[in-house]
Enzyme design. Structure first.
Site, PDB file in Angstrom:
ATOM      1  CE1 TYR A  24      -2.957   3.211   0.613  1.00  0.00           C
ATOM      2  CE2 TYR A  24      -1.653   3.484   2.629  1.00  0.00           C
ATOM      3  CZ  TYR A  24      -2.547   3.983   1.692  1.00  0.00           C
ATOM      4  OH  TYR A  24      -3.017   5.265   1.822  1.00  0.00           O
ATOM      5  CD  GLN A 132      -5.004  15.594   2.176  1.00  0.00           C
ATOM      6  OE1 GLN A 132      -4.992  14.813   3.125  1.00  0.00           O
ATOM      7  NE2 GLN A 132      -5.855  15.484   1.157  1.00  0.00           N
ATOM      8  CG  HIS A 252      -1.750  11.521  -4.817  1.00  0.00           C
ATOM      9  ND1 HIS A 252      -2.836  12.290  -4.500  1.00  0.00           N
ATOM     10  CD2 HIS A 252      -1.732  10.547  -3.872  1.00  0.00           C
ATOM     11  CE1 HIS A 252      -3.456  11.806  -3.432  1.00  0.00           C
ATOM     12  NE2 HIS A 252      -2.794  10.740  -3.025  1.00  0.00           N
ATOM     13  N   GLY A 284       7.581  14.190  -4.620  1.00  0.00           N
ATOM     14  CA  GLY A 284       7.653  13.094  -5.590  1.00  0.00           C
ATOM     15  C   GLY A 284       9.088  12.687  -5.853  1.00  0.00           C
ATOM     16  N   GLY A 285       9.508  11.596  -5.241  1.00  0.00           N
ATOM     17  CA  GLY A 285      10.811  11.021  -5.556  1.00  0.00           C
ATOM     18  C   GLY A 285      12.001  11.663  -4.876  1.00  0.00           C
TER      19      GLY A 285
HETATM   20  C1  FMN Z   1       0.908   5.730   1.486  1.00  0.00           C
HETATM   21  C2  FMN Z   1       0.615   7.087   0.935  1.00  0.00           C
HETATM   22  C3  FMN Z   1      -0.526   7.757   1.321  1.00  0.00           C
HETATM   23  C4  FMN Z   1      -0.809   9.020   0.816  1.00  0.00           C
HETATM   24  N1  FMN Z   1      -1.905   9.670   1.253  1.00  0.00           N
HETATM   25  C5  FMN Z   1      -2.165  10.911   0.813  1.00  0.00           C
HETATM   26  C6  FMN Z   1      -3.288  11.631   1.298  1.00  0.00           C
HETATM   27  O1  FMN Z   1      -4.048  11.156   2.139  1.00  0.00           O
HETATM   28  N2  FMN Z   1      -3.513  12.868   0.789  1.00  0.00           N
HETATM   29  C7  FMN Z   1      -2.692  13.419  -0.161  1.00  0.00           C
HETATM   30  O2  FMN Z   1      -2.932  14.544  -0.597  1.00  0.00           O
HETATM   31  N3  FMN Z   1      -1.622  12.766  -0.632  1.00  0.00           N
HETATM   32  C8  FMN Z   1      -1.340  11.528  -0.162  1.00  0.00           C
HETATM   33  N4  FMN Z   1      -0.244  10.877  -0.620  1.00  0.00           N
HETATM   34  C9  FMN Z   1       0.659  11.525  -1.592  1.00  0.00           C
HETATM   35  C10 FMN Z   1       1.763  12.310  -0.853  1.00  0.00           C
HETATM   36  O3  FMN Z   1       1.241  13.441  -0.234  1.00  0.00           O
HETATM   37  C11 FMN Z   1       2.869  12.775  -1.776  1.00  0.00           C
HETATM   38  O4  FMN Z   1       2.303  13.514  -2.830  1.00  0.00           O
HETATM   39  C12 FMN Z   1       3.748  11.670  -2.347  1.00  0.00           C
HETATM   40  O5  FMN Z   1       3.903  10.621  -1.433  1.00  0.00           O
HETATM   41  C13 FMN Z   1       5.111  12.246  -2.692  1.00  0.00           C
HETATM   42  O6  FMN Z   1       5.930  11.301  -3.272  1.00  0.00           O
HETATM   43  P1  FMN Z   1       7.044  10.459  -2.465  1.00  0.00           P
HETATM   44  O7  FMN Z   1       6.309   9.419  -1.698  1.00  0.00           O
HETATM   45  O8  FMN Z   1       7.873   9.918  -3.565  1.00  0.00           O
HETATM   46  O9  FMN Z   1       7.797  11.423  -1.569  1.00  0.00           O
HETATM   47  C14 FMN Z   1       0.051   9.608  -0.125  1.00  0.00           C
HETATM   48  C15 FMN Z   1       1.210   8.944  -0.519  1.00  0.00           C
HETATM   49  C16 FMN Z   1       1.510   7.698   0.008  1.00  0.00           C
HETATM   50  C17 FMN Z   1       2.783   7.022  -0.409  1.00  0.00           C
HETATM   51  C1  LIG Z   2     -11.114   6.541  -0.571  1.00  0.00           C
HETATM   52  C2  LIG Z   2      -9.986   7.289  -0.051  1.00  0.00           C
HETATM   53  C3  LIG Z   2      -8.654   6.634  -0.164  1.00  0.00           C
HETATM   54  C4  LIG Z   2      -7.571   7.650  -0.135  1.00  0.00           C
HETATM   55  C5  LIG Z   2      -6.249   7.045   0.102  1.00  0.00           C
HETATM   56  C6  LIG Z   2      -5.238   8.014   0.600  1.00  0.00           C
HETATM   57  C7  LIG Z   2      -4.314   8.461  -0.456  1.00  0.00           C
HETATM   58  O1  LIG Z   2      -4.388   9.579  -0.899  1.00  0.00           O
HETATM   59  C8  LIG Z   2      -3.307   7.578  -0.990  1.00  0.00           C
HETATM   60  O2  LIG Z   2      -3.204   6.422  -0.540  1.00  0.00           O
HETATM   61  O3  LIG Z   2      -2.580   7.985  -1.904  1.00  0.00           O
END
Ligand code: FMN
Ligand SMILES: CCCCCCC(=O)C(=O)O
Length: 359
Positions: A24, A132, A252, A284-285
């Site tokens: 995940y 957020q 994301h 991101g990265g």
């Molecule tokens: C497990 C996981 C959960 C995330 N959940 C959210 C979230 O709830 N809301 C959101 O805006 N971005 C979410 N993101 C995206 C992060 O905010 C971010 O954009 C991204 O992880 C950046 O890339 P990186 O993991 O390579 O640093 C999630 C990313 C991951 C890996």
């Molecule tokens: C239905 C909501 C799931 C959002 C998951 C959180 C997220 O942004 C991510 O995993 O990426």
């Protein structure tokens, strides 16, 4: 063996996590092209240092929307920290506050925003939290959660706009991972109507969310608004015209639309569109201090990290997050020194050049 860099933290986290939860966290949409691109695009950029500048030892602090951060590295919002460690967002909040940097707390946290703020307040006199938000079509809930974030002391709203639908994660499909385990819930969702209180299944990611909702947020809160996930230069320009205070250039972590460009490749286009009118952050990265400096050179005021924080948390709770943040801080300082820069503001565009082949 103690990890000496962020990638080694990932390896340790992988050993400690349930494989379904590792998937995940690590996984991304469909063929996972964008998540790989985020990291590999940094490899295609070379740093061209300046020499003999007699620069002072670098000071890393930056100001973001009026808040001081001790380094140009903040925490991206990530959901469900309890899957990584029982201390969950409490541990993350303490580590971020102790590091003097900004935690963007996810709406889908497994600890309530009030408790996250209280925890941060235990280790720093004036910690900075941003909140957020996934705007919900239930506008009553959206307004109520904004009020909770304000009351908890959050200093900005980070509105995620790259999710008109949930990204398709084939790892989660394969693992049949579509809900939190029993006993875990999204503590900010208690007031969301319909379904079981706190269940992630209540969240609506809707294509009907539009600029009108952003205008409404602007009306109901004095908090600065950061738009997270607008990559198209035309959207970046619209955001500035509509009074958005900052942009977090993000795909994301490759988890939404696969084959979006790497964020570091898209950053110059967004920077050109906003012409310095609002600060830019990028995520991101980012895995190395060299990545941080490349992002600064291409127009970011700061970067944010998502998975690296989760790897630290899964590996060793608060201490693990602290180690990850301190590694990135030390690497960034070292990179700045080697580039002849005495701080983030000394980093200029000419320090980065695209190279044809991978190093
Ligand atoms: C497990 C996981 C959960 C995330 N959940 C959210 C979230 O709830 N809301 C959101 O805006 N971005 C979410 N993101 C995206 C992060 O905010 C971010 O954009 C991204 O992880 C950046 O890339 P990186 O993991 O390579 O640093 C999630 C990313 C991951 C890996
Ligand atoms: C239905 C909501 C799931 C959002 C998951 C959180 C997220 O942004 C991510 O995993 O990426």
């Amino acid at each position: 063996m103690d990890p000496v860099n962020v990638r080694e933290f990932e390896a340790l986290a992988r050993e400690r996590l349930d494989p379904v939860h590792y998937d995940y966290f690590a996984g991304a949409a469909q063929d996972e092209i964008t998540v790989r691109a985020n990291e590999s695009a940094f490899v295609r950029l070379a740093l061209v240092p300046r020499v003999l500048r007699g620069a002072a030892a670098p000071a890393l602090d930056v100001t973001l929307l009026g808040a001081d951060a001790s380094m140009p590295i903040v925490l991206s919002p990530t959901a469900f920290h309890r899957l990584a460690h029982p201390d969950a967002e409490r541990a993350t909040a303490r580590a971020a506050a102790a590091a003097g940097t900004i935690m963007i707390a996810a709406m889908l946290s497994t600890v309530a925003i009030e408790d996250i703020a209280a925890e941060a307040g235990k280790v720093a006199a004036d910690p900075t939290l941003w909140f957020q938000l996934y705007v919900q079509p239930d506008l009553g809930f959206t307004e109520a959660i904004v009020r909770r974030a304000e009351a908890a002391g959050c200093r900005a709203l980070v509105v995620t706009v790259d999710s008109p639908a949930l990204g398709r994660h084939e790892r989660n499909d394969r693992n049949a991972f579509h809900d939190l385990p029993a006993g875990m819930r999204c503590e900010n969702l208690r007031e969301l109507r319909g379904g079981e209180p706190g269940s992630v299944r209540q969240v609506v990611l809707s294509p009907e969310i539009s600029w009108r909702h952003l205008d409404r947020l602007r009306e109901i809160t004095p908090l600065p608004i950061v738009l997270k996930g607008a990559l198209h230069p035309l959207d970046a320009r619209l955001a500035v015209e509509r009074g958005i205070d900052a942009l977090l250039v993000s795909n994301h972590g490759g988890r939404q639309l696969d084959t979006m460009p790497a964020t570091i490749d898209q950053l110059p286009f967004v920077a050109e569109a906003v012409e310095g009118r609002v600060p830019l952050l990028l995520d991101g990265g980012v895995r190395r201090g060299t990545d941080v400096v490349k992002a600064l050179a291409l127009g970011a005021r700061a970067v944010a990290v998502g998975r690296p924080v989760l790897w630290g948390l899964a590996a060793d709770g608060e201490a693990g997050v602290t180690r990850v943040l301190e590694m990135l801080r030390a690497e960034t300082a070292h990179t700045l020194t080697l580039c002849g820069c005495d701080g983030p503001s000394a980093v200029t565009r000419d320090l980065v050049r695209e190279v044809r082949c991978c190093h």
